[in-house]
Design an enzyme around this catalytic site. Structure first.
Site: not given
Lengths: 138, 138, 138, 138
Positions: C14-17
């Site tokens: 995952t990423d910070q989105m």
């Protein structure tokens, strides 16, 4: 000797907590290690071209506070000790030119041949041993 | 406008073929995009802080030759076009100061709110639209 | 023939989105490709052991909706065509047993020797060519 | 309680040493942790939805031998201890159904709120504390 490597945090390095994922710090340590060895006078690519590899056998990382996307991080790298069979390095991560350490860690490596069989660095590459030995931090 | 981002290839970015793994190039494109937007006058972090996200809807990448560990790579980034709903960027990767392009690619993005719902950039952030519109490469 | 590979989304992906980072989908495509080739009757490890590599020369990916942490994703992989010099594969990603495709993509590969020099698969490994040729989706 | 997570090594997880890069093991630990928590009776996604995060403050990993592309690896995960403020987990990696451990490690976590401020789990989520407390390996 210490080397300082400066990086910009990539979006792909964040996770859904909104901070840099913990698996990224060992990659930054490695970028620091690459620079340290180069600054000592030989590139790690050349080391590998001579048939000598330096795989990890231990990693520790302490996470103190979090790096974020677009932060400028610096990796300060030093050599804690070297023997004929092993190498131990130490890393500190700082962000955005603050003196505060946000993460630190150590990696322990073993000298091997291209088949990952341990070797005696003093015998296989005495010049490399001497070169690095001079960089051990006191 | 074009931005140029310089990176050193990390060991972790290689694979057992001895070259940089193909999934790394989109990450380099993203590092280029971060610099491009900052050079245009606003950081992408600020864009996100205003509640505007820019997720990908399409990626293409052409691999011409391979980057290797410790190579110095540069990412040249430009903005192909921008509409109220979308953004298309173009990237070229070079290595070790050679003019030869080793990879190129495009990313197509959609402007969304923090819940990933599409939005009209002209309405939500006209200043950002104007800022970026002026950077479209002819 | 189609192969179906099932994966669980990792936190690191995952990423910070709050969604899976776009660089992960090519890695999932690759996991699908590994399974497809194995299901055709030979592992890609064996192919490489015979001195034949299959680097990418083009990647395209379309992102339709987002995968999230802990989602169960499936990669459906098929072979679009094979020539003596190239291979083109197609992928569809679904999540949580919904029939809806959340991403799709293609990879174009070239057959090379261990030094990444192009080779003629029909000459170098006719059995492998025949094996894969029979799997082309109509 | 122990959980066992089975994974297939991805090509992208290898490096030019021809083995899995050391940064991948913490990602496998995390996949193990995801399964462990789910097996205890709650998914980590639900924990986060309740506004409770579990960032790392320490990681250690010992690399004994190397995993390779297409290996089937298993992650055996257990909970070493839990307090109102912290959680310590232990992991062992095996490959291809051999009983030999190829890597092991520990992660130490702190319970925080969504802003990464430490919290007292007993106060914030006593049910979660009890649920996990029952899983501590003796």
């Amino acid at each position: 000797m210490e080397s300082v490597t400066t990086l910009t945090v990539r979006y792909a390095e964040t996770d859904q907590m909104g901070i840099v994922h913990h698996c990224v710090y060992p990659i930054w340590f490695e970028a620091g290690r690459t620079d340290f060895i180069k600054q000592a006078g030989i590139s790690y690519s050349e080391v590998e071209n001579r048939g000598i590899l330096l795989p990890l056998i231990q990693l520790t990382c302490n996470y103190i506070s979090a790096a974020k996307y677009e932060d400028t991080v610096s990796v300060t790298t030093s050599l804690k000790n070297i023997t004929y069979s092993r190498l131990r390095m130490f890393y500190q991560i700082r962000a955005n030119e603050s003196p505060k350490v946000i993460a630190s860690g150590e990696t322990l490596h073993v000298w091997t041949d291209a088949n990952l069989k341990p070797l005696n660095l003093k015998k296989s590459a005495p010049d490399l041993y001497e070169l690095l030995y001079r960089q051990v931090s006191s």
